[in-house]
Design a protein around this motif. Structure first.
Motif, PDB file in Angstrom:
ATOM      1  N   HIS A  62      36.973  14.008   8.952  1.00 54.15           N
ATOM      2  CA  HIS A  62      38.292  14.599   8.688  1.00 54.15           C
ATOM      3  C   HIS A  62      39.322  14.094   9.713  1.00 54.15           C
ATOM      4  O   HIS A  62      40.451  13.751   9.352  1.00 54.15           O
ATOM      5  CB  HIS A  62      38.192  16.124   8.724  1.00 54.15           C
ATOM      6  CG  HIS A  62      39.473  16.813   8.411  1.00 54.15           C
ATOM      7  ND1 HIS A  62      40.040  16.771   7.165  1.00 54.15           N
ATOM      8  CD2 HIS A  62      40.309  17.559   9.184  1.00 54.15           C
ATOM      9  CE1 HIS A  62      41.167  17.452   7.181  1.00 54.15           C
ATOM     10  NE2 HIS A  62      41.356  17.941   8.397  1.00 54.15           N
ATOM     11  N   THR A  63      38.915  14.017  10.972  1.00 48.37           N
ATOM     12  CA  THR A  63      39.812  13.502  12.010  1.00 48.37           C
ATOM     13  C   THR A  63      40.179  12.047  11.721  1.00 48.37           C
ATOM     14  O   THR A  63      41.350  11.660  11.832  1.00 48.37           O
ATOM     15  CB  THR A  63      39.129  13.608  13.390  1.00 48.37           C
ATOM     16  OG1 THR A  63      38.772  14.965  13.628  1.00 48.37           O
ATOM     17  CG2 THR A  63      40.033  13.133  14.495  1.00 48.37           C
ATOM     18  N   GLN A  64      39.189  11.243  11.334  1.00 50.93           N
ATOM     19  CA  GLN A  64      39.451   9.833  11.023  1.00 50.93           C
ATOM     20  C   GLN A  64      40.376   9.699   9.814  1.00 50.93           C
ATOM     21  O   GLN A  64      41.257   8.836   9.783  1.00 50.93           O
ATOM     22  CB  GLN A  64      38.140   9.085  10.774  1.00 50.93           C
ATOM     23  CG  GLN A  64      37.226   8.998  11.983  1.00 50.93           C
ATOM     24  CD  GLN A  64      37.863   8.276  13.148  1.00 50.93           C
ATOM     25  OE1 GLN A  64      38.612   7.329  12.956  1.00 50.93           O
ATOM     26  NE2 GLN A  64      37.574   8.730  14.350  1.00 50.93           N
ATOM     27  N   LEU A  65      40.192  10.548   8.820  1.00 50.74           N
ATOM     28  CA  LEU A  65      41.068  10.502   7.645  1.00 50.74           C
ATOM     29  C   LEU A  65      42.499  10.870   8.016  1.00 50.74           C
ATOM     30  O   LEU A  65      43.455  10.302   7.472  1.00 50.74           O
ATOM     31  CB  LEU A  65      40.542  11.435   6.555  1.00 50.74           C
ATOM     32  CG  LEU A  65      39.326  10.923   5.781  1.00 50.74           C
ATOM     33  CD1 LEU A  65      38.831  11.990   4.814  1.00 50.74           C
ATOM     34  CD2 LEU A  65      39.653   9.652   5.036  1.00 50.74           C
ATOM     35  N   ASP A  66      42.671  11.806   8.928  1.00 48.40           N
ATOM     36  CA  ASP A  66      44.017  12.138   9.401  1.00 48.40           C
ATOM     37  C   ASP A  66      44.653  10.926  10.075  1.00 48.40           C
ATOM     38  O   ASP A  66      45.841  10.637   9.868  1.00 48.40           O
ATOM     39  CB  ASP A  66      43.974  13.322  10.372  1.00 48.40           C
ATOM     40  CG  ASP A  66      43.719  14.639   9.674  1.00 48.40           C
ATOM     41  OD1 ASP A  66      43.902  14.705   8.429  1.00 48.40           O
ATOM     42  OD2 ASP A  66      43.326  15.608  10.363  1.00 48.40           O
ATOM     43  N   ARG A  67      43.866  10.209  10.877  1.00 45.00           N
ATOM     44  CA  ARG A  67      44.387   9.001  11.536  1.00 45.00           C
ATOM     45  C   ARG A  67      44.764   7.938  10.514  1.00 45.00           C
ATOM     46  O   ARG A  67      45.805   7.287  10.635  1.00 45.00           O
ATOM     47  CB  ARG A  67      43.350   8.449  12.505  1.00 45.00           C
ATOM     48  CG  ARG A  67      43.166   9.300  13.736  1.00 45.00           C
ATOM     49  CD  ARG A  67      42.141   8.704  14.658  1.00 45.00           C
ATOM     50  NE  ARG A  67      41.895   9.573  15.787  1.00 45.00           N
ATOM     51  CZ  ARG A  67      40.885   9.449  16.610  1.00 45.00           C
ATOM     52  NH1 ARG A  67      40.000   8.486  16.424  1.00 45.00           N
ATOM     53  NH2 ARG A  67      40.729  10.275  17.624  1.00 45.00           N
ATOM     54  N   VAL A  68      43.894   7.740   9.521  1.00 43.38           N
ATOM     55  CA  VAL A  68      44.182   6.741   8.481  1.00 43.38           C
ATOM     56  C   VAL A  68      45.444   7.123   7.717  1.00 43.38           C
ATOM     57  O   VAL A  68      46.260   6.264   7.370  1.00 43.38           O
ATOM     58  CB  VAL A  68      42.966   6.586   7.535  1.00 43.38           C
ATOM     59  CG1 VAL A  68      43.326   5.791   6.297  1.00 43.38           C
ATOM     60  CG2 VAL A  68      41.817   5.923   8.267  1.00 43.38           C
ATOM     61  N   ASP A  69      45.632   8.404   7.460  1.00 45.68           N
ATOM     62  CA  ASP A  69      46.834   8.862   6.761  1.00 45.68           C
ATOM     63  C   ASP A  69      48.078   8.545   7.577  1.00 45.68           C
ATOM     64  O   ASP A  69      49.087   8.078   7.042  1.00 45.68           O
ATOM     65  CB  ASP A  69      46.724  10.364   6.498  1.00 45.68           C
ATOM     66  CG  ASP A  69      47.849  10.879   5.629  1.00 45.68           C
ATOM     67  OD1 ASP A  69      48.240  10.150   4.686  1.00 45.68           O
ATOM     68  OD2 ASP A  69      48.342  11.996   5.894  1.00 45.68           O
ATOM     69  N   THR A  70      48.002   8.755   8.886  1.00 40.17           N
ATOM     70  CA  THR A  70      49.130   8.442   9.760  1.00 40.17           C
ATOM     71  C   THR A  70      49.413   6.942   9.740  1.00 40.17           C
ATOM     72  O   THR A  70      50.575   6.521   9.635  1.00 40.17           O
ATOM     73  CB  THR A  70      48.824   8.905  11.201  1.00 40.17           C
ATOM     74  OG1 THR A  70      48.535  10.296  11.185  1.00 40.17           O
ATOM     75  CG2 THR A  70      49.984   8.640  12.120  1.00 40.17           C
ATOM     76  N   ILE A  71      48.360   6.132   9.829  1.00 41.78           N
ATOM     77  CA  ILE A  71      48.534   4.676   9.818  1.00 41.78           C
ATOM     78  C   ILE A  71      49.135   4.228   8.490  1.00 41.78           C
ATOM     79  O   ILE A  71      50.039   3.382   8.449  1.00 41.78           O
ATOM     80  CB  ILE A  71      47.187   3.977  10.084  1.00 41.78           C
ATOM     81  CG1 ILE A  71      46.757   4.209  11.525  1.00 41.78           C
ATOM     82  CG2 ILE A  71      47.266   2.488   9.783  1.00 41.78           C
ATOM     83  CD1 ILE A  71      45.333   3.774  11.816  1.00 41.78           C
ATOM     84  N   THR A  72      48.671   4.808   7.397  1.00 40.83           N
ATOM     85  CA  THR A  72      49.189   4.436   6.078  1.00 40.83           C
ATOM     86  C   THR A  72      50.671   4.759   5.950  1.00 40.83           C
ATOM     87  O   THR A  72      51.447   3.956   5.422  1.00 40.83           O
ATOM     88  CB  THR A  72      48.392   5.163   4.980  1.00 40.83           C
ATOM     89  OG1 THR A  72      47.016   4.852   5.129  1.00 40.83           O
ATOM     90  CG2 THR A  72      48.847   4.744   3.601  1.00 40.83           C
ATOM     91  N   SER A  73      51.074   5.902   6.433  1.00 41.55           N
ATOM     92  CA  SER A  73      52.493   6.259   6.347  1.00 41.55           C
ATOM     93  C   SER A  73      53.325   5.331   7.226  1.00 41.55           C
ATOM     94  O   SER A  73      54.434   4.928   6.846  1.00 41.55           O
ATOM     95  CB  SER A  73      52.707   7.723   6.736  1.00 41.55           C
ATOM     96  OG  SER A  73      52.349   7.941   8.084  1.00 41.55           O
ATOM     97  N   ASP A  74      52.793   4.936   8.407  1.00 41.14           N
ATOM     98  CA  ASP A  74      53.517   4.000   9.274  1.00 41.14           C
ATOM     99  C   ASP A  74      53.646   2.631   8.613  1.00 41.14           C
ATOM    100  O   ASP A  74      54.710   1.996   8.679  1.00 41.14           O
ATOM    101  CB  ASP A  74      52.814   3.862  10.623  1.00 41.14           C
ATOM    102  CG  ASP A  74      52.926   5.115  11.468  1.00 41.14           C
ATOM    103  OD1 ASP A  74      53.787   5.974  11.152  1.00 41.14           O
ATOM    104  OD2 ASP A  74      52.154   5.252  12.442  1.00 41.14           O
ATOM    105  N   VAL A  75      52.580   2.175   7.966  1.00 42.30           N
ATOM    106  CA  VAL A  75      52.634   0.881   7.279  1.00 42.30           C
ATOM    107  C   VAL A  75      53.634   0.930   6.127  1.00 42.30           C
ATOM    108  O   VAL A  75      54.370  -0.037   5.898  1.00 42.30           O
ATOM    109  CB  VAL A  75      51.223   0.476   6.784  1.00 42.30           C
ATOM    110  CG1 VAL A  75      51.286  -0.676   5.811  1.00 42.30           C
ATOM    111  CG2 VAL A  75      50.338   0.127   7.965  1.00 42.30           C
ATOM    112  N   ALA A  76      53.676   2.038   5.410  1.00 38.61           N
ATOM    113  CA  ALA A  76      54.653   2.169   4.320  1.00 38.61           C
ATOM    114  C   ALA A  76      56.080   2.110   4.863  1.00 38.61           C
ATOM    115  O   ALA A  76      56.958   1.479   4.255  1.00 38.61           O
ATOM    116  CB  ALA A  76      54.416   3.474   3.565  1.00 38.61           C
ATOM    117  N   GLU A  77      56.303   2.727   6.002  1.00 35.33           N
ATOM    118  CA  GLU A  77      57.638   2.695   6.611  1.00 35.33           C
ATOM    119  C   GLU A  77      58.002   1.286   7.054  1.00 35.33           C
ATOM    120  O   GLU A  77      59.126   0.820   6.841  1.00 35.33           O
ATOM    121  CB  GLU A  77      57.666   3.651   7.807  1.00 35.33           C
ATOM    122  CG  GLU A  77      59.030   3.779   8.445  1.00 35.33           C
ATOM    123  CD  GLU A  77      59.020   4.758   9.610  1.00 35.33           C
ATOM    124  OE1 GLU A  77      59.905   4.614  10.474  1.00 35.33           O
ATOM    125  OE2 GLU A  77      58.149   5.637   9.653  1.00 35.33           O
TER     126      GLU A  77
END
Length: 143
Positions: A62-77
């Protein structure tokens, strides 16, 4: 011995065999229940730590998925910013660069035609509804 006594003796022997058989069955059933109880205790001992480890693994995932979600939103930006920058550069420099290139091509062509002289000038053609017809001089020479 009378017939009743023989019959009673047969029934008593049969009854003794039946009781012995039932005693053996009950002893074996007791052993099976003891082994089943031991097996359940062993499974419980091993399952509790496994459940703890599984819970820790789920928390870590779950912690890793939260990190991946953050990275994905940064890449989208970053992608949106790169697209905006590309659009800005294309609109700012695209038009003038095309004009400069066209002007350079025109100058080169004019200088090239001037250097060759009038005899090498390109033939004039008449355009009629999407078709190119030869000039009048070309038609006379063909006959």
């Amino acid at each position: 011995m009378s017939g009743g006594e023989v019959a009673g003796l047969i029934v008593a022997v049969f009854w003794a065999i039946l009781v012995s058989f039932l005693a053996v069955v009950l002893v074996r059933l007791a052993q099976t229940l003891r082994q089943a109880t031991r097996l359940v205790a062993d499974v419980t001992e091993r399952a509790v730590p496994l459940l703890g480890e599984a819970s820790a693994a789920v928390r870590s995932a779950h912690t890793q998925l939260d990190r991946v979600d953050t990275i994905t939103s940064d890449v989208a930006e970053v992608t949106a910013n790169a697209s905006a920058l590309s659009t800005t550069v294309a609109s700012t420099f695209g038009g003038p660069l095309v004009k400069v290139a066209a002007f350079g091509y025109g100058v080169r062509r004019a200088v090239g035609l001037q250097g060759r002289g009038a005899k090498d000038a390109p033939k004039k053609h008449t355009v009629v509804v999407g078709r190119t017809l030869p000039s009048a001089r070309d038609r006379k020479s063909r006959g």
